[in-house]
Write a protein that holds these residues in place. Sequence first.
Motif, PDB file in Angstrom:
ATOM      1  N   LEU A 238       0.771  -1.130  -0.016  1.00  0.00           N
ATOM      2  CA  LEU A 238      -0.143   0.119   0.024  1.00  0.00           C
ATOM      3  C   LEU A 238       1.075   1.352  -0.171  1.00  0.00           C
ATOM      4  O   LEU A 238       1.937   1.223   0.640  1.00  0.00           O
ATOM      5  CB  LEU A 238      -0.940   0.102   1.160  1.00  0.00           C
ATOM      6  N   THR A 239       0.354   2.235  -0.732  1.00  0.00           N
ATOM      7  CA  THR A 239       1.127   3.766  -0.762  1.00  0.00           C
ATOM      8  C   THR A 239       0.169   4.534  -0.560  1.00  0.00           C
ATOM      9  O   THR A 239      -1.359   4.390  -0.537  1.00  0.00           O
ATOM     10  CB  THR A 239       1.921   3.788  -2.030  1.00  0.00           C
ATOM     11  N   THR A 240       0.517   5.834  -0.612  1.00  0.00           N
ATOM     12  CA  THR A 240      -0.413   6.993  -0.314  1.00  0.00           C
ATOM     13  C   THR A 240      -1.348   7.233  -1.714  1.00  0.00           C
ATOM     14  O   THR A 240      -2.429   7.656  -1.489  1.00  0.00           O
ATOM     15  CB  THR A 240       0.162   8.434  -0.355  1.00  0.00           C
ATOM     16  N   ARG A 241      -1.132   6.509  -2.876  1.00  0.00           N
ATOM     17  CA  ARG A 241      -1.791   6.310  -3.999  1.00  0.00           C
ATOM     18  C   ARG A 241      -2.714   5.099  -4.358  1.00  0.00           C
ATOM     19  O   ARG A 241      -3.731   5.199  -4.850  1.00  0.00           O
ATOM     20  CB  ARG A 241      -0.954   6.642  -5.272  1.00  0.00           C
ATOM     21  N   CYS A 242      -2.559   4.483  -3.340  1.00  0.00           N
ATOM     22  CA  CYS A 242      -3.313   3.156  -3.277  1.00  0.00           C
ATOM     23  C   CYS A 242      -3.235   2.691  -1.794  1.00  0.00           C
ATOM     24  O   CYS A 242      -2.515   1.583  -1.478  1.00  0.00           O
ATOM     25  CB  CYS A 242      -2.543   2.068  -4.161  1.00  0.00           C
ATOM     26  N   HIS A 243      -4.121   3.268  -1.057  1.00  0.00           N
ATOM     27  CA  HIS A 243      -3.895   2.911   0.576  1.00  0.00           C
ATOM     28  C   HIS A 243      -4.921   1.958   1.140  1.00  0.00           C
ATOM     29  O   HIS A 243      -4.956   1.949   2.489  1.00  0.00           O
ATOM     30  CB  HIS A 243      -4.162   4.528   1.305  1.00  0.00           C
ATOM     31  N   TYR A 244      -5.867   1.592   0.189  1.00  0.00           N
ATOM     32  CA  TYR A 244      -7.055   0.770   0.853  1.00  0.00           C
ATOM     33  C   TYR A 244      -7.505  -0.431   0.066  1.00  0.00           C
ATOM     34  O   TYR A 244      -7.290  -0.355  -1.439  1.00  0.00           O
ATOM     35  CB  TYR A 244      -8.193   1.871   0.967  1.00  0.00           C
ATOM     36  N   TYR A 245      -7.967  -1.390   0.544  1.00  0.00           N
ATOM     37  CA  TYR A 245      -8.401  -2.613  -0.140  1.00  0.00           C
ATOM     38  C   TYR A 245      -9.527  -3.356   0.576  1.00  0.00           C
ATOM     39  O   TYR A 245      -9.730  -2.907   1.783  1.00  0.00           O
ATOM     40  CB  TYR A 245      -7.297  -3.666  -0.703  1.00  0.00           C
ATOM     41  N   GLU A 246     -10.607  -4.245  -0.453  1.00  0.00           N
ATOM     42  CA  GLU A 246     -11.511  -4.679   0.353  1.00  0.00           C
ATOM     43  C   GLU A 246     -11.701  -6.175  -0.101  1.00  0.00           C
ATOM     44  O   GLU A 246     -10.988  -6.392  -0.892  1.00  0.00           O
ATOM     45  CB  GLU A 246     -12.837  -3.882  -0.048  1.00  0.00           C
ATOM     46  N   VAL A 247     -12.271  -6.864   0.968  1.00  0.00           N
ATOM     47  CA  VAL A 247     -12.484  -8.248   0.633  1.00  0.00           C
ATOM     48  C   VAL A 247     -14.005  -8.643   1.056  1.00  0.00           C
ATOM     49  O   VAL A 247     -14.576  -8.153   1.973  1.00  0.00           O
ATOM     50  CB  VAL A 247     -11.517  -9.129   1.653  1.00  0.00           C
ATOM     51  N   GLU A 248     -14.641  -9.183   0.032  1.00  0.00           N
ATOM     52  CA  GLU A 248     -16.124  -9.460   0.163  1.00  0.00           C
ATOM     53  C   GLU A 248     -15.988 -11.065   0.422  1.00  0.00           C
ATOM     54  O   GLU A 248     -15.376 -11.894  -0.250  1.00  0.00           O
ATOM     55  CB  GLU A 248     -16.911  -9.160  -0.916  1.00  0.00           C
ATOM     56  N   ILE A 249     -16.790 -11.694   1.369  1.00  0.00           N
ATOM     57  CA  ILE A 249     -17.093 -12.931   1.749  1.00  0.00           C
ATOM     58  C   ILE A 249     -17.887 -13.408   0.859  1.00  0.00           C
ATOM     59  O   ILE A 249     -19.173 -13.563   1.116  1.00  0.00           O
ATOM     60  CB  ILE A 249     -17.117 -13.300   3.244  1.00  0.00           C
ATOM     61  N   VAL A 250     -17.623 -14.377  -0.170  1.00  0.00           N
ATOM     62  CA  VAL A 250     -18.431 -14.964  -1.049  1.00  0.00           C
ATOM     63  C   VAL A 250     -18.942 -16.511  -0.468  1.00  0.00           C
ATOM     64  O   VAL A 250     -20.164 -16.514  -0.546  1.00  0.00           O
ATOM     65  CB  VAL A 250     -17.607 -15.367  -2.644  1.00  0.00           C
ATOM     66  N   ASP A 251     -18.214 -17.044   0.258  1.00  0.00           N
ATOM     67  CA  ASP A 251     -18.358 -18.338   0.950  1.00  0.00           C
ATOM     68  C   ASP A 251     -17.795 -18.202   2.139  1.00  0.00           C
ATOM     69  O   ASP A 251     -16.454 -18.389   2.028  1.00  0.00           O
ATOM     70  CB  ASP A 251     -18.240 -19.628  -0.063  1.00  0.00           C
ATOM     71  N   ALA A 252     -18.230 -18.435   3.190  1.00  0.00           N
ATOM     72  CA  ALA A 252     -17.575 -18.655   4.540  1.00  0.00           C
ATOM     73  C   ALA A 252     -16.915 -20.190   4.810  1.00  0.00           C
ATOM     74  O   ALA A 252     -16.306 -20.196   5.650  1.00  0.00           O
ATOM     75  CB  ALA A 252     -18.496 -18.279   5.678  1.00  0.00           C
ATOM     76  N   GLY A 253     -17.261 -20.853   3.796  1.00  0.00           N
ATOM     77  CA  GLY A 253     -16.820 -22.322   4.280  1.00  0.00           C
ATOM     78  C   GLY A 253     -17.143 -22.951   5.404  1.00  0.00           C
ATOM     79  O   GLY A 253     -18.208 -22.758   5.915  1.00  0.00           O
ATOM     80  N   GLU A 254     -16.336 -23.806   5.647  1.00  0.00           N
ATOM     81  CA  GLU A 254     -16.789 -24.555   7.093  1.00  0.00           C
ATOM     82  C   GLU A 254     -16.797 -23.984   8.426  1.00  0.00           C
ATOM     83  O   GLU A 254     -17.467 -23.714   9.159  1.00  0.00           O
ATOM     84  CB  GLU A 254     -15.780 -25.940   7.138  1.00  0.00           C
TER      85      GLU A 254
END
Length: 413
Positions: A238-254
């Motif tokens: 991550l840098t000041t130009r790309c400082h954030y990301y996201e994860v969506e839980i598609v399947d929580a599994g077991e």
Amino acid sequence: FLNKTSLSILYTAYVFLIVHIEFRPIRSHLLSNVSFLLFSYQGNSEEVGCYVAGHPLSKGNCYFEVTIVDTGVRGTIAVGLVPKFYRLDHQPGWLPYSVAYHADNGKLYNGNPVGQQFGPKCARGDRIGCGIHFENIKAGFTIVFFTKNGKEVGSLEVPISAEGLFPAVGMHSMGEEVKVDLQAEWFLEEDESMMMVDSHEDDWGRLFDVRVSGTLLEYVGKGKSIMDVGLAQARQPLTTRCHYYEVEIVDAGEKCYIALGLARRDYPRNRHPGWSRGSVAYHADDGKIFHGSGVGDAFGPRCFKGDIMGCGIMFPRDYILEGEGDIDDWDRLEVRPGHAGVQNVLYLNDDEEEDGEELEQGQEGRNVTVFFTRNGKLMGRREMRVPPGGLYPTVGMLSSGEKVKVDLHPLSG
């Protein structure tokens, strides 16, 4: 009467009986112009059985396919290309100048007995294809691609000698059986090409027991102990130009043993993000934050299927140029998943020209504020020191069936 081709096939059959593969030609009145070959493993599962075709791939015959008739005990079937005098007691891909896609683990072996995560595992009835883009041959290298059931899995550049690369199939456990079509054809459809452009697979620098399909990450490890962590680490920090990301839980599994956070570049492959030094992570299964320790602290709510977890950095003020807004009131910060307005809170200047290497050097050894979100709302933050090389988006998974969709660039600016 036996012509030169028939003698070659008979000689090939004799050779591979020695290396524990039984050869049986298949004839079909419906496909009289196509020659199929059926091979079955006949060894004791301790030695490799290997088939190498009598002729290399060429411009007029640049692709072949292998259909898995039976996976046998372990499904250790490999499909790829090898040089002319390849050792028949080794799986394709294990030795130099060979490359192969292995059905049992979905890994690619490129002249090395240690494979890299490449595509999905293959089972009975699946077709594994391998071909060469001959139009791209240059300076002794060419592009080799692999397919599964007619759809391209991936490609790579490999060296090619004047003798060419020969179709090869390896097997390594009792009961394995395959059908080989050395005259198969395959064409890349336009929509598949577009999907490849947007796959984002190059965004990942390290993948262990995680399969990538576009922006989707799927856990493919054993999930039986804490040593079976599946890890995906981004190629860039991550840098000041790309400082954030996201994860969506598609399947929580077991168990929903899913974690997202930041980690140093050389983070251990068998450790969940947050468990070892130089890392911090928010864990979905218990809502705890782990910061360089296997013992977590209460942090936020648990996360489930459909939840979107986010992670970012607030950099020191000397990274913010004149005219940017203040970010004093973090407790009221709200992030909307997707293309929301966080870029107007964390980083506003669109003319920042500082390159990644300069930023990386400036950040090393300095403290930054790492923050986490859940469904667009701030869960909390944690101060940490930036290790050499920066902090890399890192996702961990540990139970069967877990799938997440990752957006490494949800914000611009």
